[in-house]
Structures are given as C-alpha cells and as structure tokens.
Motif scaffolding. Structure first.
Motif, short mmCIF file in Angstrom:
data_model
loop_
_atom_site.label_atom_id
_atom_site.label_comp_id
_atom_site.label_asym_id
_atom_site.label_seq_id
_atom_site.Cartn_x
_atom_site.Cartn_y
_atom_site.Cartn_z
N ALA A 104 11.86 4.99 -2.58
CA ALA A 104 11.83 3.94 -3.60
C ALA A 104 13.16 3.86 -4.35
CB ALA A 104 10.70 4.22 -4.59
N SER A 105 13.47 2.67 -4.80
CA SER A 105 14.64 2.46 -5.63
C SER A 105 14.39 1.28 -6.56
CB SER A 105 15.89 2.19 -4.78
OG SER A 105 15.72 1.03 -4.00
N PHE B 270 11.22 6.21 -10.76
CA PHE B 270 10.14 6.55 -9.85
C PHE B 270 9.08 7.43 -10.51
CE2 PHE B 270 8.39 7.08 -5.69
CZ PHE B 270 8.00 8.40 -5.56
N SER B 271 9.51 8.38 -11.31
CA SER B 271 8.59 9.38 -11.86
C SER B 271 7.69 8.83 -12.97
CB SER B 271 9.38 10.57 -12.39
OG SER B 271 10.28 10.16 -13.41
N TYR B 272 7.87 7.58 -13.35
CA TYR B 272 7.04 7.01 -14.40
C TYR B 272 5.74 6.39 -13.87
CZ TYR B 272 10.92 7.19 -17.79
OH TYR B 272 11.92 7.59 -18.64
N LYS C 260 13.72 13.00 -5.26
CA LYS C 260 14.18 12.18 -4.13
C LYS C 260 13.60 10.77 -4.18
CE LYS C 260 14.81 16.06 -0.95
NZ LYS C 260 14.43 16.65 0.37
N ALA C 261 12.78 10.50 -5.19
CA ALA C 261 12.12 9.18 -5.31
C ALA C 261 11.42 8.81 -4.01
CB ALA C 261 13.14 8.11 -5.72
N THR C 262 10.66 9.74 -3.49
CA THR C 262 10.00 9.56 -2.20
C THR C 262 8.56 10.04 -2.28
OG1 THR C 262 12.09 9.82 -1.02
CG2 THR C 262 10.08 10.10 0.26
N VAL C 263 7.69 9.27 -1.64
CA VAL C 263 6.29 9.67 -1.51
C VAL C 263 5.98 9.82 -0.03
CG1 VAL C 263 5.46 7.27 -1.52
CG2 VAL C 263 3.93 9.13 -2.21
N TYR C 264 5.09 10.75 0.27
CA TYR C 264 4.77 11.09 1.65
C TYR C 264 3.27 10.92 1.91
CZ TYR C 264 9.28 13.42 1.10
OH TYR C 264 10.60 13.68 0.83
N LEU C 265 2.96 10.66 3.17
CA LEU C 265 1.58 10.64 3.62
C LEU C 265 1.50 11.48 4.89
CD1 LEU C 265 -1.32 9.55 3.35
CD2 LEU C 265 -0.65 7.64 4.83
#
Length: 124
Positions: free
Chosen positions: A24-25, A29-31, A76-81
C-alpha cells in the motif's frame, strides 16, 4: 489517493499453499484496518478476512477459517494472506482493500480503496 498492489497469485494444486501480498501507498498504512476479498466468475465479491490497524485482531469468513491467515507489516505497509490446504472452491480473483477505520468487518462498504486483484486458481 491510496494505491494497492496485490501479488503472489498463481496456479496450485488442491492441498497446497500460496501467499498473497498487498503493498500500500498514499496513506498512513498503520492507521487503518485491511481486508481481503475474492470474486469467482459470475459471483459476488465475498469477504475472506480482515486485520485491525495494529494486527492485534483478525476476522475470517467461515469458509477459510483455520486454513487462511492474515498478517501485516506496518513498517513495510504490506498485508499478507497465507492460504493453506487450498481447495478448488478457493479459485477466484483476490482483492485487498483498505478499511475506513482501525477495525473493519465483512461488508464491502467498510472499505474505501481496492487493489486491481490477483488470480488464484486451485486445480483438483
């Protein structure tokens, strides 16, 4: 404007695993919570799971509970599945989405920005 880019999709056999990523950008992100959805051909877009802003809480659909795991790396502003024990019925285009608050549930209207999607195909 938020930009989301999914990756990691592909073709696997039933019983195998796959991990999707969503970078994400454009917004802190953390909010915000993040969610994963999927859409099979000719069907509605369905909720897969979500994760709270700090990763402390997760929520899954009954169809993936115990097999799929959502995690996030706010640095890293990243989410994983992480998808394990995959089934042919998991075949779909998978989308990540940003929640509108720190916690988001299963409704489409709880999410405001969407990625372009990544194809996941599970063969029997």
């Amino acid at each position: 404007q938020v930009h989301l880019v999914e990756s990691g999709g592909g073709l696997v056999q039933a019983g195998e695993s796959l991990r999707l990523s969503c970078a994400a950008s454009g917004r802190t992100f953390s909010y915000y919570a993040m969610g994963w959805f999927r859409q099979a051909p000719g069907k509605d877009r369905d909720f897969v799971g979500s994760i709270s802003y700090n990763g402390g809480s997760t929520y899954y659909s009954d169809s993936v509970k115990g097999r799929f795991t959502i995690s996030r790396d706010n640095a890293k502003a990243t989410v994983y599945l992480q998808m394990n024990s995959m089934k042919p019925e998991d075949t779909a285009v998978y989308y990540c989405a940003t929640g509108t608050t720190i916690y988001s549930g299963s409704s489409l209207n709880e999410y405001d920005f969407w990625g372009q999607g990544t194809q996941v195909t599970v063969s029997s």
